[in-house]
Design a protein around this motif. Sequence first.
Motif, short mmCIF file in Angstrom:
data_model
loop_
_atom_site.label_atom_id
_atom_site.label_comp_id
_atom_site.label_asym_id
_atom_site.label_seq_id
_atom_site.Cartn_x
_atom_site.Cartn_y
_atom_site.Cartn_z
N ASP A 30 0.84 -1.21 0.00
CA ASP A 30 0.00 0.00 0.00
C ASP A 30 0.87 1.25 0.00
O ASP A 30 0.63 2.20 -0.77
CB ASP A 30 -0.91 0.02 1.24
N MET A 31 1.89 1.26 0.86
CA MET A 31 2.76 2.43 0.96
C MET A 31 3.55 2.65 -0.33
O MET A 31 3.81 3.80 -0.71
CB MET A 31 3.71 2.27 2.14
N MET A 32 3.94 1.57 -0.98
CA MET A 32 4.68 1.71 -2.23
C MET A 32 3.81 2.27 -3.34
O MET A 32 4.30 2.94 -4.26
CB MET A 32 5.25 0.34 -2.64
N ASP A 33 2.51 2.01 -3.29
CA ASP A 33 1.58 2.50 -4.32
C ASP A 33 1.20 3.96 -4.12
O ASP A 33 0.80 4.64 -5.08
CB ASP A 33 0.30 1.66 -4.33
N GLU A 34 1.30 4.45 -2.88
CA GLU A 34 0.84 5.81 -2.57
C GLU A 34 1.94 6.82 -2.88
O GLU A 34 3.03 6.77 -2.31
CB GLU A 34 0.43 5.90 -1.10
N LYS A 35 1.64 7.75 -3.80
CA LYS A 35 2.62 8.77 -4.16
C LYS A 35 2.75 9.83 -3.08
O LYS A 35 3.82 10.38 -2.84
CB LYS A 35 2.22 9.40 -5.50
N ALA A 55 14.42 -9.07 1.93
CA ALA A 55 15.69 -8.98 1.22
C ALA A 55 15.43 -8.80 -0.28
O ALA A 55 16.07 -7.95 -0.93
CB ALA A 55 16.53 -10.24 1.47
N ALA A 56 14.49 -9.58 -0.81
CA ALA A 56 14.14 -9.45 -2.22
C ALA A 56 13.49 -8.08 -2.51
O ALA A 56 13.77 -7.45 -3.53
CB ALA A 56 13.19 -10.58 -2.63
N LEU A 57 12.64 -7.64 -1.59
CA LEU A 57 11.97 -6.35 -1.76
C LEU A 57 12.98 -5.21 -1.71
O LEU A 57 12.89 -4.24 -2.48
CB LEU A 57 10.91 -6.16 -0.68
N PHE A 58 13.98 -5.31 -0.85
CA PHE A 58 15.02 -4.29 -0.76
C PHE A 58 15.80 -4.22 -2.07
O PHE A 58 16.10 -3.13 -2.57
CB PHE A 58 15.95 -4.58 0.41
N ALA A 59 16.15 -5.39 -2.62
CA ALA A 59 16.85 -5.42 -3.90
C ALA A 59 16.00 -4.78 -5.00
O ALA A 59 16.51 -4.09 -5.89
CB ALA A 59 17.21 -6.86 -4.26
N PHE A 60 14.69 -4.99 -4.92
CA PHE A 60 13.77 -4.42 -5.91
C PHE A 60 13.69 -2.91 -5.81
O PHE A 60 13.75 -2.20 -6.83
CB PHE A 60 12.39 -5.05 -5.74
N VAL A 61 13.55 -2.37 -4.60
CA VAL A 61 13.36 -0.92 -4.44
C VAL A 61 14.65 -0.13 -4.68
O VAL A 61 14.60 1.08 -4.87
CB VAL A 61 12.78 -0.58 -3.05
N LEU A 62 15.79 -0.80 -4.65
CA LEU A 62 17.07 -0.10 -4.85
C LEU A 62 17.09 0.66 -6.17
O LEU A 62 17.66 1.75 -6.27
CB LEU A 62 18.24 -1.09 -4.80
N THR A 63 16.47 0.08 -7.18
CA THR A 63 16.50 0.71 -8.50
C THR A 63 15.17 1.32 -8.92
O THR A 63 15.14 2.16 -9.83
CB THR A 63 16.90 -0.34 -9.56
N ARG A 64 14.07 0.94 -8.26
CA ARG A 64 12.76 1.38 -8.75
C ARG A 64 12.01 2.31 -7.80
O ARG A 64 11.16 3.07 -8.23
CB ARG A 64 11.89 0.15 -9.04
N TYR A 65 12.27 2.21 -6.51
CA TYR A 65 11.57 3.05 -5.53
C TYR A 65 12.59 3.68 -4.60
O TYR A 65 12.75 3.27 -3.45
CB TYR A 65 10.58 2.20 -4.72
N SER A 66 13.28 4.69 -5.09
CA SER A 66 14.36 5.29 -4.30
C SER A 66 13.86 5.87 -2.98
O SER A 66 14.57 5.82 -1.96
CB SER A 66 15.05 6.39 -5.11
N ARG A 67 12.62 6.34 -2.95
CA ARG A 67 12.10 6.94 -1.72
C ARG A 67 11.81 5.91 -0.64
O ARG A 67 11.63 6.26 0.52
CB ARG A 67 10.82 7.75 -2.02
N MET A 68 11.75 4.62 -1.05
CA MET A 68 11.45 3.56 -0.08
C MET A 68 12.69 2.81 0.37
O MET A 68 12.60 1.89 1.19
CB MET A 68 10.46 2.56 -0.69
N ARG A 69 13.87 3.15 -0.16
CA ARG A 69 15.07 2.37 0.14
C ARG A 69 15.36 2.31 1.63
O ARG A 69 15.58 1.23 2.19
CB ARG A 69 16.28 2.99 -0.58
N LEU A 70 15.41 3.46 2.24
CA LEU A 70 15.77 3.51 3.66
C LEU A 70 14.76 2.77 4.51
O LEU A 70 15.13 2.01 5.42
CB LEU A 70 15.87 4.98 4.11
N TYR A 71 13.49 2.94 4.20
CA TYR A 71 12.45 2.30 5.00
C TYR A 71 12.48 0.78 4.85
O TYR A 71 12.44 0.04 5.83
CB TYR A 71 11.07 2.83 4.60
N ILE A 72 12.56 0.29 3.61
CA ILE A 72 12.60 -1.16 3.38
C ILE A 72 13.89 -1.74 3.96
O ILE A 72 13.90 -2.86 4.48
CB ILE A 72 12.47 -1.50 1.89
#
Length: 240
Positions: free
Chosen positions: A156-161, A197-214
Motif C-alpha cells: 500500500d505504501m509503495m503505491d501511494e505517491k 531482502a528481495a523487496l530491498f533489492a527491488f526498491v534499490l532501482t525502482r523506488y528510491s524513496r522507499m530504500r531507507l524504509y525497506i
Amino acid sequence: MSTRYVTLLFVLLLAALAPYCYAACYIVPLADDYCMGWEAIRHPDLFSAVSQMYLHWNGRYTADLLVMINPFIRWGRTGYELASLLMIAAGIAVNYMVARRLISGEANRWLAALCIQLLFLFQLPDLSEGIYWYNGYMLYYLPGLVFIIAVLFVTDMMDEKVWNIRSYIKAALVPVLIFIVAGFNEPIAVISFLFFAALFAFVLTRYSRMRLYIGFCLVIAIVGVLLVWRAPGNTIRAGQ
C-alpha cells in the motif's frame, strides 16, 4: 451478477463453512496444550513464562507469549472453543483485505474471502492441527495472517505517491509486525527475511524513496531471525 445469484452464493458458502464452526463447539485441548498449559500454571507471570521458554526450550518469543495465554486455563472450554472460531473469522478478514486490493465490488470481495477460507480449510491435511488445536494455529496459522497484513501494508505504501496519516500509521506498524512474525516459528522468520531482502533489492532501482524504509524493515527481519535462531533454549532442546 444479479442480486439473487450473489445471495445464493453467500448462502451456499456460509452453509459450507457452518460445519467447521459447528465442530469448533466440541473441541478439547490437545497434545502440547497440556505441556504449555502446565508451564503457564507454573509461571503465571507472562514475562517469567516467556523468558523461561526462551532460555530453556525455544526461541519462538511471540508464539511462547500467546501459548502462555492459554484460553482453556483462563476461560475454560468455552474460551478454547471461541479461540478457534476467532481464528476462522480472522482468516476470512485477512482474505477480505487481500480481495480489496484485487477485486472490485464489496459483495465480490466477501465472496472471494469466503471461497479462499473454505479452500484453505478443505485442503488442510489435519483439521485438528490446523484450526482446532490452540498451540498448532498459534504457531503456524496465525503467523501467516500477520505476515500477509505486513505485506499488504508495505505494498500500500509503495503505491501511494503522497502519504497521509494512514500511510504513516502503516509505516509504524510494519516493523512491529515483522518482529512479531519472526517470533512465531523458524520457517516464517526465514520467509519474512527472504521477502524483505528481495523487496530491498527491488526498491534499490525502482523506488528510491522507499530504500531507507525497506532497508530498516530488512534489519528488523534479520534481528528477528537471529533472536529465534540464537535462542539459548534451542541448544537445550536439541540436547534433549
